[in-house]
Design a protein around this motif. Sequence first.
Motif, PDB file in Angstrom:
ATOM      1  N   SER A 341       0.779  -0.698   0.417  1.00 41.63           N
ATOM      2  CA  SER A 341      -0.333  -0.532   0.227  1.00 41.63           C
ATOM      3  C   SER A 341       0.519   1.124  -0.285  1.00 41.63           C
ATOM      4  O   SER A 341       2.020   1.379   0.420  1.00 41.63           O
ATOM      5  N   ASN A 342       0.214   2.669  -0.201  1.00 38.38           N
ATOM      6  CA  ASN A 342       1.378   3.526  -0.411  1.00 38.38           C
ATOM      7  C   ASN A 342       1.854   4.241   1.364  1.00 38.38           C
ATOM      8  O   ASN A 342       1.194   3.440   2.196  1.00 38.38           O
ATOM      9  N   SER A 343       3.102   4.023   1.234  1.00 35.34           N
ATOM     10  CA  SER A 343       3.197   4.387   2.631  1.00 35.34           C
ATOM     11  C   SER A 343       4.444   5.264   2.250  1.00 35.34           C
ATOM     12  O   SER A 343       5.112   6.237   1.061  1.00 35.34           O
ATOM     13  N   ILE A 344       4.444   6.016   3.376  1.00 32.79           N
ATOM     14  CA  ILE A 344       6.187   7.408   3.690  1.00 32.79           C
ATOM     15  C   ILE A 344       6.794   6.436   4.236  1.00 32.79           C
ATOM     16  O   ILE A 344       6.902   5.490   5.307  1.00 32.79           O
ATOM     17  N   ILE A 345       7.730   6.689   4.186  1.00 36.42           N
ATOM     18  CA  ILE A 345       9.109   5.815   4.175  1.00 36.42           C
ATOM     19  C   ILE A 345      10.254   7.178   4.572  1.00 36.42           C
ATOM     20  O   ILE A 345      10.797   7.669   3.757  1.00 36.42           O
ATOM     21  N   SER A 346      10.907   6.992   6.041  1.00 34.65           N
ATOM     22  CA  SER A 346      11.734   8.067   6.816  1.00 34.65           C
ATOM     23  C   SER A 346      13.232   7.412   6.938  1.00 34.65           C
ATOM     24  O   SER A 346      13.198   6.638   7.920  1.00 34.65           O
ATOM     25  N   LEU A 347      14.379   8.334   6.739  1.00 36.40           N
ATOM     26  CA  LEU A 347      15.518   7.760   6.897  1.00 36.40           C
ATOM     27  C   LEU A 347      16.265   8.553   8.482  1.00 36.40           C
ATOM     28  O   LEU A 347      15.901   9.962   8.630  1.00 36.40           O
ATOM     29  N   SER A 362      18.244  12.346   5.982  1.00 35.66           N
ATOM     30  CA  SER A 362      17.593  12.609   6.786  1.00 35.66           C
ATOM     31  C   SER A 362      16.823  13.641   6.535  1.00 35.66           C
ATOM     32  O   SER A 362      15.800  14.621   6.389  1.00 35.66           O
ATOM     33  N   LYS A 363      15.298  12.475   5.715  1.00 37.72           N
ATOM     34  CA  LYS A 363      14.351  12.221   5.179  1.00 37.72           C
ATOM     35  C   LYS A 363      13.091  12.189   4.956  1.00 37.72           C
ATOM     36  O   LYS A 363      13.785  10.824   5.340  1.00 37.72           O
ATOM     37  N   SER A 364      12.596  12.854   3.638  1.00 42.61           N
ATOM     38  CA  SER A 364      10.921  11.518   4.214  1.00 42.61           C
ATOM     39  C   SER A 364      10.587  11.576   2.663  1.00 42.61           C
ATOM     40  O   SER A 364      10.882  12.458   2.072  1.00 42.61           O
ATOM     41  N   ASP A 384      36.610   0.192   7.497  1.00 48.22           N
ATOM     42  CA  ASP A 384      37.881  -0.623   8.045  1.00 48.22           C
ATOM     43  C   ASP A 384      38.409  -1.048   9.311  1.00 48.22           C
ATOM     44  O   ASP A 384      39.008   0.245   9.521  1.00 48.22           O
ATOM     45  N   MET A 385      37.846  -1.419  10.132  1.00 45.28           N
ATOM     46  CA  MET A 385      38.850  -1.066  11.942  1.00 45.28           C
ATOM     47  C   MET A 385      38.546   0.375  12.231  1.00 45.28           C
ATOM     48  O   MET A 385      39.746   0.655  12.186  1.00 45.28           O
ATOM     49  N   LYS A 386      37.378   0.653  11.781  1.00 42.14           N
ATOM     50  CA  LYS A 386      37.066   2.189  12.285  1.00 42.14           C
ATOM     51  C   LYS A 386      35.796   2.159  12.990  1.00 42.14           C
ATOM     52  O   LYS A 386      35.057   1.821  12.743  1.00 42.14           O
ATOM     53  N   THR A 387      35.843   3.374  14.066  1.00 42.54           N
ATOM     54  CA  THR A 387      34.291   3.443  14.803  1.00 42.54           C
ATOM     55  C   THR A 387      33.567   4.421  14.645  1.00 42.54           C
ATOM     56  O   THR A 387      34.096   5.246  14.133  1.00 42.54           O
ATOM     57  N   GLU A 388      32.216   4.592  13.064  1.00 39.23           N
ATOM     58  CA  GLU A 388      32.446   5.430  12.595  1.00 39.23           C
ATOM     59  C   GLU A 388      30.515   5.166  13.277  1.00 39.23           C
ATOM     60  O   GLU A 388      30.182   4.849  13.713  1.00 39.23           O
ATOM     61  N   LYS A 389      29.264   6.146  12.244  1.00 34.03           N
ATOM     62  CA  LYS A 389      28.491   6.848  12.675  1.00 34.03           C
ATOM     63  C   LYS A 389      27.225   6.285  11.226  1.00 34.03           C
ATOM     64  O   LYS A 389      26.948   7.236  11.495  1.00 34.03           O
ATOM     65  N   LYS A 390      27.460   5.015  11.058  1.00 38.37           N
ATOM     66  CA  LYS A 390      26.650   5.131   9.750  1.00 38.37           C
ATOM     67  C   LYS A 390      25.560   4.035   9.476  1.00 38.37           C
ATOM     68  O   LYS A 390      25.566   3.443   8.230  1.00 38.37           O
ATOM     69  N   GLY A 391      25.494   3.811  10.596  1.00 41.79           N
ATOM     70  CA  GLY A 391      24.045   3.471  10.583  1.00 41.79           C
ATOM     71  C   GLY A 391      22.487   3.704  10.169  1.00 41.79           C
ATOM     72  O   GLY A 391      22.609   5.267  10.155  1.00 41.79           O
ATOM     73  N   ILE A 392      21.779   3.454   9.396  1.00 44.07           N
ATOM     74  CA  ILE A 392      20.307   4.229   8.804  1.00 44.07           C
ATOM     75  C   ILE A 392      19.337   2.911   9.162  1.00 44.07           C
ATOM     76  O   ILE A 392      19.154   2.132   9.481  1.00 44.07           O
ATOM     77  N   LEU A 393      18.641   3.892   9.925  1.00 41.54           N
ATOM     78  CA  LEU A 393      17.104   3.720  10.342  1.00 41.54           C
ATOM     79  C   LEU A 393      16.253   4.184   9.565  1.00 41.54           C
ATOM     80  O   LEU A 393      16.075   5.179   8.782  1.00 41.54           O
ATOM     81  N   VAL A 394      15.468   3.146   9.013  1.00 42.55           N
ATOM     82  CA  VAL A 394      14.347   2.989   8.075  1.00 42.55           C
ATOM     83  C   VAL A 394      12.991   3.004   8.385  1.00 42.55           C
ATOM     84  O   VAL A 394      12.952   1.784   9.027  1.00 42.55           O
ATOM     85  N   GLU A 395      12.250   3.820   8.607  1.00 44.78           N
ATOM     86  CA  GLU A 395      10.999   3.610   9.228  1.00 44.78           C
ATOM     87  C   GLU A 395       9.972   3.737   8.025  1.00 44.78           C
ATOM     88  O   GLU A 395       9.637   4.713   7.124  1.00 44.78           O
ATOM     89  N   THR A 396       8.660   3.690   8.307  1.00 41.73           N
ATOM     90  CA  THR A 396       7.475   3.157   6.970  1.00 41.73           C
ATOM     91  C   THR A 396       7.113   3.342   8.042  1.00 41.73           C
ATOM     92  O   THR A 396       6.159   2.618   8.746  1.00 41.73           O
ATOM     93  N   SER A 397       5.912   3.924   7.053  1.00 46.95           N
ATOM     94  CA  SER A 397       4.507   4.076   8.016  1.00 46.95           C
ATOM     95  C   SER A 397       3.537   2.428   7.923  1.00 46.95           C
ATOM     96  O   SER A 397       2.515   2.808   8.525  1.00 46.95           O
ATOM     97  N   GLU A 398       3.420   2.066   6.503  1.00 52.12           N
ATOM     98  CA  GLU A 398       3.231   0.752   6.620  1.00 52.12           C
ATOM     99  C   GLU A 398       4.188  -0.512   6.194  1.00 52.12           C
ATOM    100  O   GLU A 398       5.008  -0.337   6.258  1.00 52.12           O
ATOM    101  N   THR A 399       3.676  -1.577   6.841  1.00 52.19           N
ATOM    102  CA  THR A 399       4.301  -2.583   6.618  1.00 52.19           C
ATOM    103  C   THR A 399       5.374  -3.027   5.042  1.00 52.19           C
ATOM    104  O   THR A 399       4.203  -3.322   4.472  1.00 52.19           O
ATOM    105  N   THR A 400       6.194  -2.714   5.794  1.00 48.97           N
ATOM    106  CA  THR A 400       6.648  -3.301   4.291  1.00 48.97           C
ATOM    107  C   THR A 400       7.913  -4.074   4.410  1.00 48.97           C
ATOM    108  O   THR A 400       8.741  -4.910   5.525  1.00 48.97           O
TER     109      THR A 400
END
Length: 734
Positions: A341-347, A362-364, A384-400
């Motif tokens: 179904s139609n959904s809104i996706i946020s990063l 950081s957009k929808s 490699d071998m480096k602690t970074e902040k490159k995780g991305i959380l993907v959120e959707t308004s509907e189950t996908t």
Amino acid sequence: MTKYLLVILGVFICFEQGFVRGTCLDFCDSARSGRGTKNCYIKTTCIGYTTRRCGFLWGKTCTTGSYTRYLSKKSCCPISCKVNGHWGSWSSWSSYQCSATCGAGTRTYKRRRNCNDPTPKNGGNSCHGSAEESLHKYCLLNYCRVNGGWSSWESWSSVSSCSVTCGKGIMKHTRKRFCNNPRPKYGGTQCSGMAKEGTTKECYAGRHCPVDGSWGNWTEWIPKSPCSVTCGLGIQVVQKKRMCDHPKPTYGGKDCIGEPEKKMEKACSIGTACPEKGSIKCMAKQCSEYGRCGCSFGFYGDGFTCTGSRGKQFLVLFMENAIDYFSIKDHFSKLYIASRSNSIISLKTSSSLPTKMKNKLSKSFRVKRSQADIKIPVHMRAVDMKTEKKGILVETSETTSLFAVNHDGWSSDSTLILPVERLGRRYIVGSSAPFNSRSSDYNSQVGFVAAEDGTTVTMTLNIAGGHELRFKNKTYKSGQTMQFHLEKYEDFQLSDSHDLTGTLIESSKPIAVFAGNKCNKLNRFGYCSHLVEQLPPTNNLDKTFIVPPSLLRTGGLIRVVAVSKTNIEYQIDGAKTKKTLENSQYCDIEVKDKSITYIKADKPVLVLSFAVRIGRRGGGDPYMTLVPGLQQYIHQYHVAIPRGFKTNYMTIMISSKSKTYLRLNMKKVSPNSILSDKCLTIDEGKYCTMIIKVGGGAHQVETTDGTRFGLLIHGQDQGDGYGYAANVVSPGIV
């Protein structure tokens, strides 16, 4: 006239033949010479010539004629007579070799004589008898070796008492034989084998043993209450019974231990669907807290708990890929979303991410039903071998459903992204051995990203070949631990030139873990390709697997990774092989044709399938796919297949009885799209693997009878390929 005197002279020449002068004896020597004499008359022939004087003054004598005169006179003539032969003396005895080189034999002696004392003459008789005489005598050069031979076995004799005091037992018996038939002599060999052997024979102690009772088979489940729901799936109490008759207790034996009947709550439905809300279908006025609900599309459960790989929150990490400098413009990382179904996706990203990068991400997005893709900057790939902040959380308004593709020229692979609620705190790493340990492009990789602040991650290393790695001026070996402290969306990627498979990762809070290779090739043909899969937590691993062929033109390499000591058995074309794996140990199974592999373990294991290019003409380079176990199968999928690849395939592992209930995009599968359909019979029944050609985009796959099945997605292009599983979390046995 002068008269001349004619003188005629006569000359006589007489010839006598065969006469003997002297005294003549009438005798013949018949004993030796065979010669003799006798009186006889012989004829004498005389030839006479007439001559006259001639020539000058008659100085010569000339012959004028001849005449013959015959005379007869008495003489002594030679005669011959018969002489009969007689034997001469025997020669000395001559000897010949003994007839045997060892043991008793005979030696032949011979002598000869000649018929020459005298030799027969003038028709005399030859000697009577044999001219040769033989004599045979006993001879012995050496004694022959005599190899030993066994005598007959003696009768069995008991050497122990009966092993039991009641019922039937066993008693030990032995018997002997001797090396005397014959005994070994003169250097002969001893008898081979045992001179003594033992066996056990059944014995009876004289009284029956008590027979404890044992339960017979359970009856089928019988409903004991109506279904609890008014819509969707609910619960129903069912009951089954068993009898203590397999066998019955006799001779004072004990009764069966346990209950003769069982009750349980089982999922049920009255055939009315509930509206969807998240992973649970429920209406507040119609559904109660006791399960008047059902599972949404793509989930499986009992009405209380639903599980699957669809969701509304996903934590993503893109691992480093080897750069293809020949196609520098064709580098990207993408997220593929399949929504019904139609959904809104946020990063969402870390608050500590640089502002410029954060603003890009950081957009929808508003996406329509079906499939959408979102491009992620390649700078968000882990280093490699480096602690970074490159995780991305993907959120959707509907189950996908969410899938990720990492692409660099001809080096690509993809993975299913698990919902945050399916993340765990314990993982086992699966990767592959780098093709060339001298180039970091082939490195084995594992990366993880934290879902919450204050997360501690501990890695227990397992490095192939006893290799060591260095990190922050410290050396680490297999069995040693590395520890990291991460905040929300922080990540770390470990990379090494030796295989990291079997490394154990544990965390204080849920994390997402990804593993594979930067770019690897699994044999000398073709080129390297990126390998990656998001790993399921160890509590979501399974024990039973069906591994289909990866592609029609490739072979396969299957890797089984054990979390703890595990016994496995795998079967290819009916041939079974058993192995035991220790903690963090793995084994590789090579499949060189289009065979199906069946794997069964006594404890949960991680199973990876690598598509392998097995010949110079083979299509596609390697890719890595997690293989779902039979208890990870669900009955509904909604998947996204990336566009841009030449060919895409679905591989479906399904019970042969349910093939007719399979639907692709709510239609029966066209026979023209089925490229392969092979079956095998396993403990769970007859299963088939179907390879179906499909196009890019979103696809809905399901069975109308609710049968659970496994689904793998893979595709290939010229010198490239990708693959992922559509579900790798376990709904369990329901």
